[in-house]
Each structure stands twice: as C-alpha cells, then as structure tokens.
Design an enzyme around this catalytic site. Structure first.
Site, short mmCIF file in Angstrom:
data_model
loop_
_atom_site.label_atom_id
_atom_site.label_comp_id
_atom_site.label_asym_id
_atom_site.label_seq_id
_atom_site.Cartn_x
_atom_site.Cartn_y
_atom_site.Cartn_z
N LYS B 77 0.86 -1.18 0.00
CA LYS B 77 0.00 0.00 0.00
C LYS B 77 0.90 1.24 0.00
O LYS B 77 1.95 1.24 0.66
CB LYS B 77 -0.88 -0.03 1.25
CG LYS B 77 -1.88 1.11 1.38
CD LYS B 77 -2.71 0.96 2.65
CE LYS B 77 -3.73 2.07 2.81
NZ LYS B 77 -4.53 1.90 4.05
N SER B 152 -9.47 1.93 3.38
CA SER B 152 -8.64 2.67 2.45
C SER B 152 -7.66 1.79 1.65
O SER B 152 -7.15 2.25 0.63
CB SER B 152 -7.83 3.72 3.22
OG SER B 152 -6.92 3.09 4.11
N SER B 176 -9.45 -0.35 7.58
CA SER B 176 -8.91 -0.15 6.23
C SER B 176 -8.30 -1.39 5.58
O SER B 176 -8.06 -1.39 4.38
CB SER B 176 -7.87 0.97 6.23
OG SER B 176 -8.53 2.21 6.23
#
EC number: 6.3.5.7
Lengths: 506, 488
Positions: B77, B152, B176
């Site tokens: 990420k 996210s 997330s």
C-alpha cells in the site's frame, strides 16, 4: 513563538528618554520571572540518533526523524532524561516518575514536524530552588532562594537564517531536535541583579553537572524574562511582559532595568501595560514590541501517541543520584572547612568545576592549601582568562604546580623567581619547575660561604650604619639585606641572608 | 489462473513447475490486463524481474537456504516507506517524494525473500472507506468494476482479489484492511496495536494505525504477520512480546479433547436494520455452523456501540491534524508556486501548498481534528473521546472475560456503487460512508486484533465478509479459528 513578519516597532521616544525620578523607583517594585533554556550536552538528539554538536556544516546532522519524513518515529533519549533529573536533584526539585511528552502544534519552517515535542502537563522536575546573594533595587545585598516552578524537557527547533540570501530564508536543521531543559522560575525575583545572579548560578550549576556548556553567546543557554510592576505593598501581580532576544547575562540585567523603567514611566504617564512579547535591543538598551498578527496562539497540546511514557524507576533514579558530581555549595563548604580557606577564596575557586577540581588535585600533593589557593586565584586564573583555554587542557599539571609550591617552601627559589618559572611552565609543560629554575639560573643561593663574603663586604662598606644598628636602630637590617640581595642579583635566599646578618651583627 | 495460496506457490516452485521469474511475469501480465482496476500506482516491473532471477539463482544454488517468503509476490500500500521508491499516500502533497528509508515491516519481508511488485493505490492518507479519495483516481472492485473495493487499502485488496499479486500489505486505522478485504472476498488481518512496528508507516492516527496483511487465506496472512511482527528499536510503541509461529497455529478440535470455543456475536450484526438482509443471513449462517460444530455461540450487545464512530472520528482526526502538519511544502513534496510577480509569503505558501496538495476528505479531517484539539473545545471533544475510548476498552474486556472471540459481519453492507456515498455535489450524507466502519472500528479503538474472512456472496454476487475479534495478542488462536471457519 516567533512569527515571521516581525518588525520591531519602537516605543514612543518620550517614554524612553524621560528620566526616572528617584521616588518612582521606590514606589514601584519589579516582579520578575525567568524562563531559561539549556541545550543538553548529549551525544545524540532528544528523539533521534543524529549527532548533537554545535558548529557543524548546515544540515549535516539531519536524519529522516529530524527532517520529519513520512513514517519516521521519535524515540526518547534516556541520557537527556538523566541530565534533566540531575538538574532537578541539584535544585531539590521533586522528580516526576512517569513522563509524558506532548505535541505543541504550530507551523514554522524551522519546526519540521509542525509540532514541538515538549512536556505540557507533568514536567520532569517540579519545584526546587536556587539560592543566590544579590542586590535588590534599593542596592542592599540579600540572600534569597529563587523558587523554581518546574523544569521540563523538550526539543529545540532548527534555525532560520535570514541574512545569507536577500531573497530567501535559509534553514539549518542541525539544531532541530536538540534536547533542552526549560527552567521556569516563580515570579519571585525583584531586581536585575537577582536575575543576573540567578543566571550566573544556573550557568555554574549546569557546567558542574556537565549537562550544558552554558554559553549564552552561542545560544546553548537562553533566557527570556517576564517583567511586571506593582506598587510596593500590593500583592496582586501586574500585567506581565515577556522580553526576548537576550544573549548575555549583562543584557538580561539591562533588559530587566529597561523594562521596569518603561513600565513605570508608562503607568505614571497614564498609559496601560499590555501583555505582549518585546525584543531587547542591546544597542539602544531598550525593549521594543513585536508586531504580531495573532494575539494568542493555540498550540493544541496533546500527548504524543508515538511515544510511550518514560518511566523513571527507583533503581534508575538511585543510579542518577549516585552519579551526581559534587555541587558548588558542597565544595565551598569543603574548601572552608577541610582546607581552611577564607570565604573569599572558596567562592572564587568554586566558580568553575575545573578550577576546584584542579585545586583539590594540587592539595593532594602539597600541604600548603592557602599557597595553592593563592596560585590558583592569581597566576592560574590570569593564564586561563588570557588564553582561551575552553577547548584544551590547562598545560600545567597539578603535580607540577605542587612541585613549584614545594620549591618556594624549601627556599630553593624565591616568590619572584617562582612567577617567572610558572610562566615558563605554561610554555614548556614537559619540563619540571626545578629543571626550568635551574636552567634559568633562578635557584636561590643558599651557600653560606658565598653569602657570608657578600655580607662581610656590605657591612664593611657601611660602618656608620653598622654602628647605628648596634646602638639599637634595628630597622637598618632591611637595608643590609637589600644590599646583599642586590649584590647577589636576586639569587640569594632572603631568609638565610637575614639570619646570617643578624648573626654577624650580634 | 492465479495461485490462491502460498502453499501452492511453494509446491510448484519446489517441483519446478514454475519459477520466481515465471510468477513475476504472470503477475505483471495480469496487472497490465487489469489496469482499469487502478490497483497499482506504480509497478516495479524491472526490479521485480531482476529480483526474481536472483531468487531463482539462489534456489538453484541451495534450495534449503531460502527465505520463508521465497517466491511470494507482494504489493505494498502506498503508505509504506520503501527506500528508493516513490511514497505518496495517495496524495498530491507528496508528489515526487522518494522514500529514504525502508519500513521495518517491509525490511523483514525482503529479508525473507519476498518480491515487491509495486505500490498500491489507496485513499489519500488512508482516510476513506471506498478508495475514492486517492489522488491517483478511484480503484474498482474486480467483482463489479462499477463498485468500490472498499478502503482505504482498496488497491491492496483488489490486487489480491484479481490475482495481481499473491498478497498485499495494507494499513488499518478503522477497518482499512478488513473492510476492503470483505468487499473483495479476500482475507484481511488487523493485528493487535503494537504487534508490528509502525516505523515507516505514513501516519494517519498514530494510536490506531496498524500494518496488516491481505491475502487469499488465513494461513498466508499468518505467515506474513509472523515475519513482520515483533520488537523494533525504531518504534517505542511496538510490543516486545515474543512472536508466535502464527502460521502453525491450530485449535485443539473437540474430538481430540479440546474445549468448545466460546463465541460471542454482536446482536446488532444479525438483527439491526442498518445491516443488509443478505449480510444478516450470511452472518446467521456462520453462527449456525459454529453451533452445529458444538461451539458455544451467544449474543451480546455493546452499550457503547453508538459511541464508537464519534470516538473514533474525534480521536483519529485530532491525531491526523497534527500528524499531517509536516506536509507543509517546506522540506519536500508539493510546494505551491507564487503567481508570477507575486511576493513569496510564508503563510500564503503554507495555505496554497496544503490546499493544492490535500484532497477534500483529508482537508475535512484536518479541520475536524484541529477543532477537536482547540483550547475551547478540547475537553468537550478530545478529552471526552479519550474517556469514552477507555470505557469501550473496559466494556470490550468484559465481553472477553466470558468469550474467546467476538463475531460480527465485517461491514453492514456489501460493496456500493462508485460515487454512491461520496458524491459531494449530491445530497449524500458523509456519515453514511463512515457507517461502513461501524463493526471494524471497535478493534482499533481498543487495539484488539481482528480478522475478516470471506463469508459467501450476496444476491448480486458481491463478496460478504465476517469478522472475528480476539483479545490483545491472541493472534494465534484468532488465526486458527479463522482458518477453521475459512475451510468450512
């Protein structure tokens, strides 16, 4: 908090130029509090492993932590914590066991994270005091203990440099993250002299403790003063004004005086004192207000979630306590009792830790404590201040100085010759005092036969004086001794000459 | 077909059916074919190939002395610092920024021979539940490209879902990792707070942030946790507890004399109107299977449930407002240029840089957090929320006094349509978006570990997730239980 667009505005001239009439200074009293920042002499920064040293090339002591790169986290420096505790112990403060660091949020280019790590609630040291002897505004000396509100730990910001490039501000982040302690006094000081004495004492303490080099010019020791006035006898505090930009103890004292005068004049001419931050202009000897866009900054303090509380255990505290060096007041006591020195000598010798340590080292090798003190207070101190010896060792060893004192005591060299020998010792520390004295022909002549013939010559040249002496004019002895000394070109041992003349005339 | 477990990758590498280079080439092909999903913001094609060749060479030299993650192709990420690589947290404000150090977690993956294939799209600064707030554009759900992947860590979940890499490393501040894992039908783990060092994780809310793996199976996330977890001198909040062999974790079966597992389920998860009927049904199904297997499964309610989201948003925005102060245009990242001829003014530079650099969601949260910390409202918001956080911890602890696990649906609904909850021009209620985190935030507010595993699909064929939460540092049993439920 420094703002960028600060233009000093000068206060109206009449206020500054009006002479303070004596009654006013006795009507009002100054209420002074100090905030003293000391940069700690740790090897690394408060929350990062970067080197912490003054004077390196700009931006060479900056890691991703110092520069606040995304993902970088702080880690508390335990040595800095110990240094803060040392200061607290020296001042008799209570030590906070569970230390939480908070974020003080504000934007400024020299503050990389956008917040400063500091202690908001629960400073590491609470209370405590520092005794000083100082003059009040009325000029009388008083002994007073300056009460500390607290001492807290925090990190320094970087430096904004405005005078390199006319079109830009340059930033040096070497200083960013340097560990600091901030000492905050109660508003208990009453005169510029007290402020000066307090700072002098703080500087001496941090140097004794080895936690800060105490250099105001380089900014390793910084002081802001809060000044308010009130009519004598009133207990409520007046509106306080903070004065910054003070880079010497003398300027701190000047600023206190200037601000006191300004506030008294302003009040007397019907003006109102406003709570503000003012800068001291050392050239003008005046304080000037800062134009600030924002009246109050909201720092939005909250505990830093990136740091665990630093807990000082009993064992750790005991360890710090055990490692405390002797404090000036302890050594003062030792000098006046164990070494029998007068108060004056003890005060002078304890001014610096190095001096008193040197003194004790000399005394370990000579029983002539007072003589050793005289040497340190005189020639040694003169040498120290003449040569800037801050960065290197004083060349003469304690052993060599003790040997010199022994030579005088034995009568091998005279006091006068010893001064010459000492000067040579500084230049040629590898040679012993005896060696130097011999090489320079400074040894006292103690050969009785040599001296006797000189004495015989002098007495023969002054028969009438000899006559007078014998009739009771005993003070003529000095004349004979002087003449013999002259003939020996100073090499004769005056004590021995004295003795021999008396023998010859008896 | 892409591999769906690391075990099968290892088997094929061992028997020579494939090579690291072959794996990397396959993934690169699929990444290119699925560019429309927008899962990656940058692909390290050459670097990954080179590393694969190197690893193949190492295996040929000595097949025994290879790392535990040898051949695992992983995506990161865009919030994990990886030296020499771009790092932007899905934001314009870090345009052009190159990381100068490597996150401890990533360091440990590399030390075990993992292959990093690229960095993955995410909501800006990990703030979002739909991956629509990224400066790199929206990420699409591979199950239905008109729908969000969750957030996210949306890019990370989609990358695993679509077989663009075998596993992803995301971050979980309020769900997330778990929420997008649920939306994409994969497994996502949020470990106990402090189990994995945060050194090198771009901070959103420091006291909530956790690095967490996303993969196809509980066993794969377990292995990744095992590699990444543990003490680290660069993070003073990380736990120094020894790291268990999570990938070997098992629960003694009832048949072999093990005691029944005690599972509490949140009554709202199967009864609340706010939870979609399909998800209620799926959750009830999981409960029934556990009961049938002889476990104790009982309903509980949380009196503080309605305070979870407000507490979470006050505290995370407060921390974020401070954490994001460093992005000021002074030292790195985006700096606004003054209009030609205009005087450079510091305050103006700050305002412009941050206004241009941050997207609306991030700006909103900075404002909220600044407000919550401001002197006049500090006690009413920040202090109060801290107190509630403690109460939530206490209540959660009381639940775990009687139960081993707390079971909830991971999300109240399945993947929603792009724009459905984020259209700022339409009359959408931002709170609707925030409600997507209702079941996941508890683990972040309390610091407890939680895992989301697939639990079937809804009537639209969209994945549904189920969440298991366990007491602090009980990852071993959490993973073992997830593994057992996963197999059913």
């Amino acid at each position: 908090m420094p703002m960028l667009n600060l233009l000093p505005i000068f206060a109206p001239m009449q206020a500054e130029s009006t002479v303070l009439t004596p009654p006013l200074s006795t009507t009002y009293e100054a209420v002074i509090g100090l905030e003293v920042h000391c940069q700690l002499l740790t090897n690394s920064k408060m929350f990062a492993a970067d080197a912490n040293a003054f004077g390196a090339e700009p931006n060479t002591q900056v890691s991703v932590i110092t520069l606040a790169h995304p993902g970088a986290l702080p880690k508390a420096n335990r040595v800095a914590v110990e240094y803060a505790v040392r200061m607290g112990l020296a001042c008799g403060s209570a030590i906070t066991r569970r230390n939480i660091f908070a974020r003080k949020n504000y934007f400024y280019p020299d503050l990389p994270k956008g917040y400063q790590l500091s202690q908001d609630k629960g400073p590491i040291c609470v209370g405590g005091q520092i005794p000083v002897r100082a003059k009040g505004f009325d000029g009388t000396l008083r002994d007073t203990a300056i009460q500390l509100h607290h001492i807290h730990l925090e990190e320094d910001a970087g430096k904004s440099i405005h005078d390199i490039d006319p079109n830009a501000t340059c930033l040096d982040y070497n200083r960013a993250g340097t560990p600091l302690i901030e000492m905050v006094t109660e508003p208990c000081l009453r005169s510029a002299d007290e402020a000066g004495q307090f700072l002098t004492e703080v500087r001496r303490l941090v140097r004794y403790l080895g936690i800060c080099d105490g250099n105001l010019e380089e900014g390793s020791l910084r002081c802001d003063v809060n000044v308010s006035i009130r009519p004598k006898g009133v207990t409520e505090l007046g509106t306080k004004v903070e004065v910054k930009n003070l880079n010497s103890i003398r300027n701190v004292m000047r600023a206190v005086d200037a601000e006191f005068r300004r506030q008294v004049m302003l009040t007397e001419t019907g003006g109102r004192i406003i709570q503000e931050t003012r800068l001291f202009d050392a050239d003008l000897g005046q304080t000037a207000g800062m134009r600030e866009k924002e009246t109050m900054n909201d720092y939005r303090y909250f505990p830093d979630p990136d740091l665990m509380p630093v807990v000082i255990s009993d064992a750790w505290l005991a360890n710090i306590q055990a490692g405390m060096p002797a404090l000036p007041r302890d050594l003062y006591h030792k000098l006046t009792t164990q070494y029998g020195l007068p108060d004056y000598d003890a005060a002078l010798l304890t001014e610096a830790r190095e001096l008193v340590e040197f003194y004790e080292a000399v005394c370990a090798e000579t029983p002539h404590y007072k003589a050793a003190s005289n040497w340190l207070m005189g020639p040694v101190k003169a040498q120290l201040s003449e040569k800037n010896l801050r960065d290197r060792q004083f060349p003469v060893s304690a052993t060599a100085l003790a040997a010199l004192i022994r030579l005088i005591d034995e009568g091998t060299i005279s006091q006068t010759a010893a001064q010459t020998v000492f000067g040579l010792m500084v230049e040629q520390p590898e040679r012993s005092p005896a060696e130097l004295a011999t090489a320079q022909g400074l040894l006292q002549n103690r050969n009785t036969n040599d001296l006797q013939s000189l004495i015989d010559g002098v007495l023969a040249a002054w028969p009438d004086k000899v006559e007078q002496y014998r009739k009771g004019k005993k003070n003529l002895l000095g004349l004979f001794v002087g003449e013999v000394m002259k003939k020996s070109k100073g090499s004769a041992d005056p004590k021995l000459v004295n003795q021999l003349i008396m023998n010859a005339l008896s | 077909m892409p591999y769906r477990s690391f075990r099968s990758v290892q088997a094929d590498l061992a028997n020579g059916t494939t090579t690291c280079r072959g794996l990397v080439d396959d993934y690169l092909t699929r990444i290119a074919e699925n560019a429309h999903l927008n899962a990656f913001t940058e692909v390290y094609a050459d670097e990954a190939r080179q590393r694969a060749d190197e690893l193949d060479g190492r295996r040929a030299e000595n097949p025994v002395r290879i790392g535990r993650l040898h051949g695992m192709v992983i995506g990161l990420k865009d919030v994990l610092s990886h030296a020499g690589h771009g790092l932007q947290a899905g934001s314009h404000i870090l345009s052009g920024f190159t990381a100068q150090f490597t996150a401890t977690a990533v360091e440990r993956l590399l030390a075990e021979d993992a292959i990093i294939i690229g960095r993955q799209n995410c909501d800006e600064f990990a703030m979002g539940s739909s991956n629509e707030s990224s400066a790199f554009g929206v990420v699409r759900n591979a199950a239905d490209p008109e729908r969000v992947p969750g957030g996210s860590s949306g890019g990370s979940a989609v990358a695993v879902q679509a077989g663009l890499c075998l596993a992803s490393i995301g971050s979980d501040t309020g769900g997330s990792v778990r929420q997008p894992a649920a939306f994409c039908g994969v497994v996502g783990l949020k470990p106990t707070y402090g189990r994995i060092s945060r050194w090198g994780l771009v901070a959103y809310a420091s006291s909530f942030d956790c690095i967490g793996p996303i993969a196809n199976t509980p066993a794969d996330v377990a292995l990744l946790l095992e590699v990444m977890a543990g003490a680290d001198e660069f993070d003073s909040t990380v736990s120094t507890r020894p790291v268990a062999a999570y990938s070997q974790a098992t629960l003694p079966s009832l048949a072999s004399g093990g005691r029944p597992v005690r599972v509490a389920y949140l009554i709202d998860g199967v009864e609340s109107e706010g939870v979609s009927p399909d998800i209620r049904r799926a959750t009830q199904g999981a409960i029934d299977r556990l009961l049938a297997a002889g476990h104790v499964v009982e309903p509980v309610s949380l009196s503080l449930l309605k305070y979870l989201l407000p507490t979470y948003y006050i505290l995370t925005t407060a921390e974020a407002s401070s954490n994001l102060s460093r992005f000021d245009g002074v030292r790195y990242g985006h700096r606004a240029q003054p209009a030609s001829g205009a005087q450079t003014d510091l305050v103006e530079m700050y305002k412009q840089s941050r206004t241009e650099g941050f997207g609306p969601e991030v700006r909103k949260r900075i404002l909220l957090g600044t407000f919550a910390l401001s002197a006049s409202y500090y006690d009413a918001y920040y202090t109060k929320a801290q107190q509630v956080r403690r109460l939530v911890r206490d209540e959660t602890e009381r639940v775990f006094a009687n139960y081993d696990f707390l079971l909830t649906p991971t999300t109240p609904g399945s993947a929603f349509r792009l724009g459905e909850k984020s259209d700022h021009t339409a009359e959408t209620d931002p709170l609707q978006m925030y409600l997507a985190d209702i079941f996941t935030v508890q683990a972040n507010v309390t610091g407890y570990p939680a895992i989301s595993i697939p639990n079937g699909t809804d009537s639209n064929g969209l994945p549904i997730g189920i969440q298991l939460m366990a007491p602090p540092f009980a990852e071993e049993s959490l993973i073992a239980m997830a593994e057992r439920m996963f197999k059913v």
